[in-house]
Design a protein around this motif. Structure first.
Motif: not given
Length: 275
Positions: A188-198
């Motif tokens: 998964s690659v999820k956006r959190v505000l102006n970041t993403f978590t891979a």
């Protein structure tokens, strides 16, 4: 009649017994001759030739009767050699040679060449890549001319295959090959505000991972790389991104072998848009 006359005569050694000749199974072009010791002899004479009539004979003298074996190397590979042995005694600096043994013969084993082995990819099974084995350009047959054995060939790392000559061939050659990590799985690659978590699946056989992201879907430009040097670390938060941009993300596992990093295939690409 009167008077006395003394005469001397030579008693020749007996015929040498127990003669055997064997071709080396580990080194091409080599043979060993053995015979029974003659305690009454001074030494031995060996004759060897490539013809049964010993027309091209060569001789070797063994000056110690305790020596009961002789090895010859650099012989013509694939050729039959004939050998016979005789004991001798030394009297007044004259060598008296007994009868030679019956001739024994052996075909000298041939050498072989082994090609290199390309990189393999881990698949959870023992990897046994085929090996190119030849002699003067002729491809040899596994099971007839050579046999293979593998070690350390299950997991990513450096594996070894041992090629042993059999039949008409002699020698032992080792070749190593690299087993690469399997293709990484980016979950998964999820956006959190102006970041993403891979997030990706852990690879228990890896040393670490390489995470890449780019605004170019083909990863030809604008590519950023993050190295993760812990195989148990399978989550990465990426910051410093530009709003309104779409980022493409992929990950690969790597294995460090002898100081070099070997990377598996990249995962399928996932994308995320920063809002």
């Amino acid at each position: 009649y009167a008077g006395a006359v003394s005469k001397t005569f030579i008693i020749y050694p007996k015929t040498t017994a127990g003669v055997t000749v064997t071709a080396s199974t580990t080194i091409a072009g080599k043979m060993t001759v053995r015979w029974n010791r003659d305690s009454k002899a001074t030494g031995y004479m060996l004759e060897y030739a490539t013809s049964s009539d010993f027309e091209d004979v060569k001789s070797v003298r063994i000056s110690n009767n305790l020596t009961v074996a002789k090895t010859f190397d650099n012989l013509e590979e694939g050729t039959r050699y004939y050998v016979k042995v005789a004991s001798y005694v030394l009297e007044d600096n004259v060598r008296y040679i007994g009868n030679y043994s019956a001739a024994k013969s052996v075909v000298i084993k041939k050498d072989f060449s082994v090609g290199t082995i390309g990189k393999q990819v881990y698949n959870g099974k023992y990897l046994k890549p085929e090996v190119a084995v030849t002699n003067s350009g002729t491809v040899l047959t596994k099971g007839t001319d050579y046999k293979l054995s593998y070690t350390n060939n299950l997991k990513p790392g450096k594996a070894t295959v041992t090629i042993t000559g059999i039949g008409a061939y002699a020698g032992i050659v080792k070749r190593t090959f690299i087993i690469m990590p399997k293709q990484a799985v980016l979950t998964s690659v999820k956006r959190v505000l102006n970041t993403f978590t891979a997030t990706w699946n852990e690879d228990a056989n890896a040393t670490g991972y390489k995470l890449q992201y780019s605004t170019d879907k083909a990863f030809n430009s604008n590519v950023k790389t993050i190295n993760i040097n812990d195989k148990d670390d399978n989550i990465k938060i990426v910051s410093g991104l530009t709003k309104g941009k779409t980022y493409y993300v992929r990950v690969a596992s790597y294995k460090t072998i002898d100081g070099t990093k070997y990377y598996g295939s990249y995962s399928a690409v996932k994308s995320v848009t920063i809002k």
